[in-house]
Design a protein around this motif. Structure first.
Motif, short mmCIF file in Angstrom:
data_model
loop_
_atom_site.label_atom_id
_atom_site.label_comp_id
_atom_site.label_asym_id
_atom_site.label_seq_id
_atom_site.Cartn_x
_atom_site.Cartn_y
_atom_site.Cartn_z
N PHE A 232 34.90 45.74 46.48
CA PHE A 232 35.40 46.19 47.77
C PHE A 232 36.92 46.07 47.83
CE2 PHE A 232 36.29 45.15 52.31
CZ PHE A 232 35.76 46.29 52.90
N ARG A 233 37.61 47.20 47.98
CA ARG A 233 39.07 47.26 48.17
C ARG A 233 39.87 46.41 47.15
NH1 ARG A 233 40.65 47.16 54.45
NH2 ARG A 233 42.37 48.34 53.56
N PRO A 234 39.55 46.51 45.87
CA PRO A 234 40.24 45.64 44.89
C PRO A 234 41.74 45.91 44.81
CG PRO A 234 39.07 47.39 43.75
CD PRO A 234 38.64 47.47 45.20
N GLU A 235 42.15 47.14 45.11
CA GLU A 235 43.60 47.43 45.05
C GLU A 235 44.34 46.67 46.14
OE1 GLU A 235 41.58 49.65 47.72
OE2 GLU A 235 41.14 49.81 45.59
N ALA A 236 43.63 46.33 47.23
CA ALA A 236 44.26 45.51 48.28
C ALA A 236 44.41 44.07 47.79
CB ALA A 236 43.44 45.57 49.57
N ASN A 237 43.42 43.56 47.06
CA ASN A 237 43.56 42.22 46.47
C ASN A 237 44.69 42.20 45.44
OD1 ASN A 237 40.39 42.50 47.07
ND2 ASN A 237 41.02 40.38 47.31
N ALA A 238 44.78 43.28 44.64
CA ALA A 238 45.82 43.36 43.61
C ALA A 238 47.20 43.34 44.26
CB ALA A 238 45.63 44.62 42.77
N ALA A 239 47.34 44.11 45.34
CA ALA A 239 48.64 44.18 46.03
C ALA A 239 48.97 42.84 46.67
CB ALA A 239 48.61 45.30 47.07
N ARG A 240 47.94 42.19 47.24
CA ARG A 240 48.18 40.88 47.86
C ARG A 240 48.57 39.85 46.80
NH1 ARG A 240 43.52 38.56 51.56
NH2 ARG A 240 42.55 38.06 49.56
N MET A 241 47.93 39.95 45.63
CA MET A 241 48.29 38.99 44.58
C MET A 241 49.75 39.20 44.16
SD MET A 241 46.26 38.01 41.12
CE MET A 241 46.24 36.31 40.60
N GLN A 242 50.20 40.44 44.18
CA GLN A 242 51.62 40.68 43.87
C GLN A 242 52.52 40.05 44.93
OE1 GLN A 242 51.95 44.98 43.49
NE2 GLN A 242 51.56 44.87 41.28
N ARG A 243 52.12 40.18 46.21
CA ARG A 243 52.95 39.58 47.27
C ARG A 243 52.95 38.06 47.16
NH1 ARG A 243 50.02 43.30 50.32
NH2 ARG A 243 49.00 41.74 51.62
N SER A 244 51.75 37.49 46.89
CA SER A 244 51.67 36.03 46.72
C SER A 244 52.54 35.60 45.54
CB SER A 244 50.22 35.60 46.45
OG SER A 244 49.37 35.95 47.52
N ALA A 245 52.42 36.34 44.42
CA ALA A 245 53.18 36.01 43.21
C ALA A 245 54.68 36.05 43.52
CB ALA A 245 52.83 36.97 42.08
N HIS A 246 55.10 37.07 44.24
CA HIS A 246 56.52 37.19 44.58
C HIS A 246 57.00 35.93 45.32
CE1 HIS A 246 60.32 38.94 45.73
NE2 HIS A 246 60.07 38.55 46.97
N ARG A 247 56.18 35.47 46.29
CA ARG A 247 56.59 34.31 47.09
C ARG A 247 56.65 33.02 46.25
NH1 ARG A 247 58.44 30.72 48.84
NH2 ARG A 247 58.52 29.82 50.94
N LEU A 248 55.77 32.96 45.22
CA LEU A 248 55.73 31.76 44.37
C LEU A 248 56.60 31.93 43.13
CD1 LEU A 248 53.85 29.15 44.86
CD2 LEU A 248 53.43 31.10 46.34
N ALA A 249 57.45 32.97 43.12
CA ALA A 249 58.34 33.24 41.98
C ALA A 249 57.56 33.37 40.67
CB ALA A 249 59.43 32.16 41.87
N LEU A 250 56.39 34.01 40.77
CA LEU A 250 55.59 34.33 39.58
C LEU A 250 55.73 35.83 39.32
CD1 LEU A 250 52.39 32.27 40.51
CD2 LEU A 250 53.71 31.99 38.38
#
Ligand code: PLP
Length: 371
Positions: free
Chosen positions: A100-118
């Protein structure tokens, strides 16, 4: 709330597949799938992709599930530079496997990664990593009602270095765990505890990122909730202690008598994909939806006057959980003996209907993972 999807077109990754020679046989697997619980059992394989500052993303692999070797000085163990995701694989009536909506999880993981400097994992790699795992472990997707295979992508700083700066070596993994029905005895309302002296996240902090540190800080308040006989804890904002944020791992929605759905807006809330989807389904039915600040007094007054008629929490694990009662130091709202709200249950039914392929997927939310 919108879920942006960045689309980059990186070079295709060629996954090296090593089969698990000790993979469990059909009998053992079926015994586990008959009563998996949540988060107890893991499938026979895992996926990982390395990242280094010099080489970027490289060495994508499917390998036997097993311990990860880390140096004791790995940065994640000291400074918690880590993010994760959670989504499910569902088996449809015809045997096919969907998510279900995996591209939304992928995009959120990118935003999370950005915040954690990953580093940001390209959306295509994220989707492919799920497909690769299902290609070897698809038999682990159960078929009983409301069961699924929970997929857990995560990324952490593995560089052996105790200086404080973003790591130059990072690992991305996906593991999977079969999940039983969240409410095996039928959906029933839960009590939640209002934490009046702990916050989950602060202004300018990491509340909007899906990162382990937010969970670490929620564990003590969560055990207070247990001590008060509650299943979950509700957090307020960290500055005024007045505005609703969310539960430890779920978003919260209030339903007014006139059918309006209200959900808190705050920069320190994690933007749930379940929440976003439920609000869309409600809008489709003509309900008014408000994303704005909501005070605990608004809930208190609305609950006592009868203007607020239903409250629910939502997130991938439980989909939608009716909240029967809010307990706080000095007052209690709601009635835990009352049945789950009608709108709560019908939105839950519609969303799970889409996820399990029993209802039309009007918004193109489903992605096939097998074949
Ligand atoms: C994952 C999570 C949610 C729910 O998000 P979904 O995408 O709906 O699963 C809500 N709050 C927090 C803190 C979370 O980590």
């Amino acid at each position: 709330m919108t879920i942006p999807v960045t689309s980059t077109a990186p070079a295709a990754l060629e996954f090296a597949v090593t089969r698990n020679l000790a993979a469990r046989g059909r009998g053992e697997r079926e015994e586990i799938l008959a009563n998996p619980g949540f988060g107890n059992h893991f499938t026979d394989h895992m996926v990982d992709i390395c990242w280094s500052a010099k080489g970027g993303w490289h060495r994508p692999r499917v390998s036997p599930y097993g311990p990860i070797q880390l140096e004791p000085s790995a940065a994640v163990l000291h400074y918690a530079q880590e993010v994760f995701e959670g989504l499910k694989a569902y088996r449809h009536e015809d045997g096919s496997i969907w998510t279900f909506r995996p591209e939304a999880n992928a995009a959120r993981m990118q935003r999370s990664a950005h915040r954690l400097a990953l580093p940001e994992l390209p959306v295509e790699y994220f989707l492919e990593s799920l497909k690769q795992l299902i290609a070897v472990d698809g038999d682990w997707v159960p078929d009983a009602a409301e069961t699924s295979l929970y997929l857990r992508p995560f990324m952490f700083a593995k560089e052996a270095f105790l200086g404080v700066r973003p790591a130059n070596k990072v690992a991305y993994y996906v593991i999977a765990s079969p999940a039983g029905a969240y409410f095996p005895g039928g959906v029933s309302p839960v009590s939640i505890w209002l934490s009046d002296h702990y916050s989950r996240a602060g202004k300018g902090g990491t509340g909007a990122a899906k990162t382990g540190g937010n969970y670490a800080s929620s564990l003590l308040p969560q055990s207070e909730a247990y001590d008060h006989g509650c299943a979950q804890v509700l957090f307020l904002d960290s500055t005024e202690g007045k505005w609703l944020e969310e539960l430890g791992g779920m978003n919260v929605v209030l339903v007014y008598k006139d059918g309006t759905l209200v959900t808190p807006q705050s920069e320190s809330i994690l933007e749930g994909i379940t929440l976003n989807s439920v609000l869309q389904l409600a809008r489709d039915r003509g309900h008014k939806v408000e994303e704005r600040r909501v005070s605990i007094d608004e809930w208190r007054v609305g609950s006592e006057s009868g203007d607020i008629v239903e409250v629910f929490a939502c997130g991938t694990a439980a989909v939608i959980t009716p909240i029967g009662e809010l307990k706080a130091e000095g007052f209690t709202l709601g009635d835990i003996t009352a049945p789950a709200g009608e709108l709560t249950m019908s939105l839950r039914d519609e969303l799970t209907g889409i996820q399990y392929g029993r209802r039309p997927d009007r918004h193109n939310w489903m992605t096939r993972l097998d074949g």
